[in-house]
Write a protein that holds these residues in place. Sequence first.
Motif, PDB file in Angstrom:
ATOM      1  N   THR A 270      -8.958  17.633  -1.484  1.00 18.82           N
ATOM      2  CA  THR A 270      -9.367  18.587  -0.470  1.00 18.82           C
ATOM      3  C   THR A 270      -8.435  19.775  -0.584  1.00 18.82           C
ATOM      4  OG1 THR A 270      -9.918  18.880   1.876  1.00 18.82           O
ATOM      5  CG2 THR A 270      -7.881  17.687   1.372  1.00 18.82           C
ATOM      6  N   GLU A 271      -8.765  20.880   0.050  1.00 19.54           N
ATOM      7  CA  GLU A 271      -7.932  22.068  -0.069  1.00 19.54           C
ATOM      8  C   GLU A 271      -6.515  21.802   0.445  1.00 19.54           C
ATOM      9  OE1 GLU A 271      -7.899  26.795   1.293  1.00 19.54           O
ATOM     10  OE2 GLU A 271      -9.566  25.485   1.873  1.00 19.54           O
ATOM     11  N   GLY A 272      -5.545  22.020  -0.421  1.00 19.16           N
ATOM     12  CA  GLY A 272      -4.147  21.861  -0.039  1.00 19.16           C
ATOM     13  C   GLY A 272      -3.604  20.454  -0.114  1.00 19.16           C
ATOM     14  N   GLY A 273      -4.408  19.491  -0.537  1.00 18.44           N
ATOM     15  CA  GLY A 273      -3.915  18.125  -0.606  1.00 18.44           C
ATOM     16  C   GLY A 273      -5.022  17.134  -0.882  1.00 18.44           C
ATOM     17  N   VAL A 274      -4.923  15.949  -0.261  1.00 19.22           N
ATOM     18  CA  VAL A 274      -5.947  14.916  -0.426  1.00 19.22           C
ATOM     19  C   VAL A 274      -6.307  14.374   0.949  1.00 19.22           C
ATOM     20  CG1 VAL A 274      -5.217  14.257  -2.754  1.00 19.22           C
ATOM     21  CG2 VAL A 274      -4.206  13.097  -0.776  1.00 19.22           C
ATOM     22  N   GLN A 275      -7.448  13.679   1.017  1.00 18.45           N
ATOM     23  CA  GLN A 275      -7.873  13.053   2.263  1.00 18.45           C
ATOM     24  C   GLN A 275      -8.448  11.674   1.961  1.00 18.45           C
ATOM     25  OE1 GLN A 275     -10.827  15.654   3.928  1.00 18.45           O
ATOM     26  NE2 GLN A 275     -12.255  15.408   2.215  1.00 18.45           N
ATOM     27  N   PRO A 276      -8.394  10.758   2.932  1.00 19.64           N
ATOM     28  CA  PRO A 276      -8.881   9.395   2.679  1.00 19.64           C
ATOM     29  C   PRO A 276     -10.351   9.384   2.267  1.00 19.64           C
ATOM     30  CG  PRO A 276      -7.601   9.463   4.706  1.00 19.64           C
ATOM     31  CD  PRO A 276      -7.800  10.891   4.287  1.00 19.64           C
ATOM     32  N   MET A 277     -10.679   8.526   1.297  1.00 25.51           N
ATOM     33  CA  MET A 277     -12.073   8.251   0.942  1.00 25.51           C
ATOM     34  C   MET A 277     -12.544   7.174   1.909  1.00 25.51           C
ATOM     35  SD  MET A 277     -11.765   8.230  -3.228  1.00 25.51           S
ATOM     36  CE  MET A 277     -13.542   8.304  -3.472  1.00 25.51           C
ATOM     37  N   VAL A 278     -13.413   7.541   2.823  1.00 24.23           N
ATOM     38  CA  VAL A 278     -13.698   6.714   3.992  1.00 24.23           C
ATOM     39  C   VAL A 278     -14.160   5.303   3.627  1.00 24.23           C
ATOM     40  CG1 VAL A 278     -15.126   6.490   6.058  1.00 24.23           C
ATOM     41  CG2 VAL A 278     -14.214   8.724   5.419  1.00 24.23           C
ATOM     42  N   ASP A 279     -15.145   5.175   2.758  1.00 27.35           N
ATOM     43  CA  ASP A 279     -15.694   3.852   2.455  1.00 27.35           C
ATOM     44  C   ASP A 279     -14.660   2.950   1.783  1.00 27.35           C
ATOM     45  OD1 ASP A 279     -18.083   4.621   3.550  1.00 27.35           O
ATOM     46  OD2 ASP A 279     -19.083   5.023   1.638  1.00 27.35           O
ATOM     47  N   ALA A 280     -13.971   3.486   0.784  1.00 24.07           N
ATOM     48  CA  ALA A 280     -12.974   2.685   0.076  1.00 24.07           C
ATOM     49  C   ALA A 280     -11.799   2.341   0.982  1.00 24.07           C
ATOM     50  CB  ALA A 280     -12.494   3.427  -1.170  1.00 24.07           C
ATOM     51  N   ALA A 281     -11.382   3.316   1.802  1.00 22.24           N
ATOM     52  CA  ALA A 281     -10.272   3.068   2.722  1.00 22.24           C
ATOM     53  C   ALA A 281     -10.657   2.015   3.759  1.00 22.24           C
ATOM     54  CB  ALA A 281      -9.857   4.368   3.408  1.00 22.24           C
TER      55      ALA A 281
ATOM     56  N   VAL B 134       0.844  -1.198   0.000  1.00 25.99           N
ATOM     57  CA  VAL B 134       0.000   0.000   0.000  1.00 25.99           C
ATOM     58  C   VAL B 134       0.877   1.245   0.000  1.00 25.99           C
ATOM     59  CG1 VAL B 134      -1.858   1.254   1.161  1.00 25.99           C
ATOM     60  CG2 VAL B 134      -1.720  -1.251   1.359  1.00 25.99           C
ATOM     61  N   SER B 135       0.652   2.140  -0.978  1.00 18.20           N
ATOM     62  CA  SER B 135       1.344   3.422  -1.029  1.00 18.20           C
ATOM     63  C   SER B 135       0.419   4.508  -0.477  1.00 18.20           C
ATOM     64  CB  SER B 135       1.723   3.771  -2.476  1.00 18.20           C
ATOM     65  OG  SER B 135       2.708   2.897  -2.972  1.00 18.20           O
ATOM     66  N   PHE B 136       0.928   5.288   0.475  1.00 16.65           N
ATOM     67  CA  PHE B 136       0.155   6.363   1.079  1.00 16.65           C
ATOM     68  C   PHE B 136       0.603   7.691   0.454  1.00 16.65           C
ATOM     69  CE2 PHE B 136       0.435   2.907   4.097  1.00 16.65           C
ATOM     70  CZ  PHE B 136      -0.874   2.767   4.542  1.00 16.65           C
ATOM     71  N   PRO B 137      -0.310   8.406  -0.216  1.00 15.05           N
ATOM     72  CA  PRO B 137       0.075   9.670  -0.848  1.00 15.05           C
ATOM     73  C   PRO B 137       0.710  10.632   0.150  1.00 15.05           C
ATOM     74  CG  PRO B 137      -2.094   9.001  -1.589  1.00 15.05           C
ATOM     75  CD  PRO B 137      -1.718   8.079  -0.468  1.00 15.05           C
ATOM     76  N   ARG B 138       1.772  11.290  -0.255  1.00 10.75           N
ATOM     77  CA  ARG B 138       2.511  12.157   0.666  1.00 10.75           C
ATOM     78  C   ARG B 138       1.676  13.338   1.143  1.00 10.75           C
ATOM     79  NH1 ARG B 138       6.544  16.072  -2.863  1.00 10.75           N
ATOM     80  NH2 ARG B 138       4.885  17.079  -4.045  1.00 10.75           N
ATOM     81  N   ASP B 139       0.732  13.815   0.319  1.00 13.03           N
ATOM     82  CA  ASP B 139      -0.065  14.995   0.663  1.00 13.03           C
ATOM     83  C   ASP B 139      -1.405  14.631   1.306  1.00 13.03           C
ATOM     84  OD1 ASP B 139       1.852  16.781  -0.320  1.00 13.03           O
ATOM     85  OD2 ASP B 139       1.086  16.615  -2.364  1.00 13.03           O
ATOM     86  N   MET B 140      -1.516  13.412   1.816  1.00 17.63           N
ATOM     87  CA  MET B 140      -2.762  12.983   2.460  1.00 17.63           C
ATOM     88  C   MET B 140      -2.820  13.503   3.893  1.00 17.63           C
ATOM     89  SD  MET B 140      -4.267   9.117   2.937  1.00 17.63           S
ATOM     90  CE  MET B 140      -2.892   8.557   3.955  1.00 17.63           C
ATOM     91  N   PHE B 141      -3.919  14.196   4.212  1.00 17.84           N
ATOM     92  CA  PHE B 141      -4.118  14.693   5.562  1.00 17.84           C
ATOM     93  C   PHE B 141      -4.591  13.563   6.472  1.00 17.84           C
ATOM     94  CE2 PHE B 141      -4.465  18.745   3.257  1.00 17.84           C
ATOM     95  CZ  PHE B 141      -3.642  19.545   4.043  1.00 17.84           C
ATOM     96  N   VAL B 142      -3.933  13.414   7.623  1.00 21.12           N
ATOM     97  CA  VAL B 142      -4.270  12.393   8.610  1.00 21.12           C
ATOM     98  C   VAL B 142      -4.132  12.998  10.002  1.00 21.12           C
ATOM     99  CG1 VAL B 142      -3.491  10.455   7.181  1.00 21.12           C
ATOM    100  CG2 VAL B 142      -1.879  11.573   8.732  1.00 21.12           C
ATOM    101  N   SER B 143      -4.664  12.307  10.986  1.00 24.17           N
ATOM    102  CA  SER B 143      -4.380  12.692  12.373  1.00 24.17           C
ATOM    103  C   SER B 143      -3.106  11.979  12.806  1.00 24.17           C
ATOM    104  CB  SER B 143      -5.549  12.325  13.288  1.00 24.17           C
ATOM    105  OG  SER B 143      -5.765  10.923  13.283  1.00 24.17           O
ATOM    106  N   ILE B 144      -2.286  12.675  13.560  1.00 25.89           N
ATOM    107  CA  ILE B 144      -1.010  12.124  14.015  1.00 25.89           C
ATOM    108  C   ILE B 144      -1.089  11.918  15.522  1.00 25.89           C
ATOM    109  CG2 ILE B 144       1.483  12.517  14.204  1.00 25.89           C
ATOM    110  CD1 ILE B 144       1.321  14.221  11.694  1.00 25.89           C
ATOM    111  N   PRO B 145      -0.854  10.717  16.000  1.00 31.69           N
ATOM    112  CA  PRO B 145      -0.942  10.461  17.446  1.00 31.69           C
ATOM    113  C   PRO B 145       0.242  11.060  18.190  1.00 31.69           C
ATOM    114  CG  PRO B 145      -0.122   8.519  16.321  1.00 31.69           C
ATOM    115  CD  PRO B 145      -0.466   9.508  15.245  1.00 31.69           C
ATOM    116  N   SER B 146       0.181  11.038  19.499  1.00 30.49           N
ATOM    117  CA  SER B 146       1.327  11.444  20.299  1.00 30.49           C
ATOM    118  C   SER B 146       2.500  10.516  19.974  1.00 30.49           C
ATOM    119  CB  SER B 146       0.988  11.356  21.790  1.00 30.49           C
ATOM    120  OG  SER B 146       2.117  11.640  22.577  1.00 30.49           O
ATOM    121  N   CYS B 147       3.652  11.101  19.673  1.00 36.42           N
ATOM    122  CA  CYS B 147       4.816  10.321  19.246  1.00 36.42           C
ATOM    123  C   CYS B 147       5.980  10.530  20.199  1.00 36.42           C
ATOM    124  CB  CYS B 147       5.248  10.742  17.844  1.00 36.42           C
ATOM    125  SG  CYS B 147       4.091  10.314  16.534  1.00 36.42           S
ATOM    126  N   PRO B 148       6.764   9.482  20.448  1.00 34.92           N
ATOM    127  CA  PRO B 148       7.934   9.650  21.316  1.00 34.92           C
ATOM    128  C   PRO B 148       8.972  10.554  20.656  1.00 34.92           C
ATOM    129  CG  PRO B 148       7.932   7.479  20.283  1.00 34.92           C
ATOM    130  CD  PRO B 148       6.613   8.104  19.960  1.00 34.92           C
TER     131      PRO B 148
END
Length: 393
Positions: free
Chosen positions: A298-309, A102-116
């Motif tokens: 989406t504005e400034g990039g892309v976002q996951p298509m919920v059903d397909a994802a 699976v390739s994840f587009p670099r400009d895909m907006f996601v939530s980022i969890p707390s990271c060490p």
Amino acid sequence: MLAKVLAGFLAVLFISGVSVAGIATLSLASAAQPTVHLAGDVPAADIPQIGAIDGGVNLLLVGSDSRKGQDPAFGAEDETGDLNDVTMLLHISQDHSNVTVVSFPRDMFVSIPSCPDPAGGSFDSMSRQKINTTLTYGGLACTVLTVEQLTGLEIPFAAEVQFSGVIAMSNAVGGVPVCVAEKIEDEYTGTFLDPGMHTLSGVDALQFLRTRHGVGDGSDLTRISNQQVFLSSLVRTIKSADTLANPVKLYSLAKAALGNMKLSDTLANLDRMVSIAIALKDIDLDKIVFVQYPTGSTEGGVQPMVDAADALDSALLADQPISLSGDTGGSVEEGDAAATDPAVPADPAATPDPAATSDPGATSAPTTVLPSDVKGQTAGQATCSNGRTLDDQ
């Protein structure tokens, strides 16, 4: 690239003689880069013996755009930090019958969890950022945590590669043949390829993988499709009888991989890497599927298509083989390109006969047919890059 890296670790198995194998193992170990600790790491009870790894595998490969220590020809160091412009997940099924990449587009907006924080402590979570900022934010471990949160999968293995690593590994495999349907012209990467077949290695291979302006509509999404043209051909090259029977080429590939990649603690063991590679080597080409994580604009990039994802994530979580109903996302079938351009030869051997590669007595989990919004191809599909000229840019 990912399949190439993993298959390279098979090299040790093909080096004849106990003394030679011992020297090779020591040489490979000395070439390894410092490792990265993932947030969910737990010490392995036992190092696996040489043989296919037990059960399935989830491994994240990250391609960094960092120019640190790289050839100045690739550009000045980016003050924004190291961006993971390539983020790919390798999923090997529990029964080793199929693979999904699976390739994840670099400009895909996601939530980022707390990271060490590698320096100590932790970074706060963020509700909406592009996925390619995770490497800058919290390193490889943060990218892994982000993809785990996005997909629901546990990812115990990870690796990071920079420009020099791609060059070294493409040289080690002896080049990768790629098909170009329409002329590629890209002044940004210096990639200029006429229609036809080209065997790419070194800087040429790297720039082909980086080109965006010279393919499709110039977007990162069609660049992913272009990368899949390269990757599918790479897998066919790696799995060819000549490559797997060539200990010098395979050993060179393994050494290039270890010397040019940053590995998670869990992956930085030669026996474990070999065991993952062995799990891959007998899988049919048509059971190795490359997909783009489905997104919409989406504005400034892309976002996951919920059903397909959700359909893709659910299939991976259930460890089910997948089948594509959508198109490649940008590339064209090699036969279609040959029909319109005589410079592109049709290769009837490139796509194997399923009857010749499948085991009629084998059983497997039910196949999930993904929605047409999920783009991609199998390793058995011979595809061509759909180029873009300067006049169209």
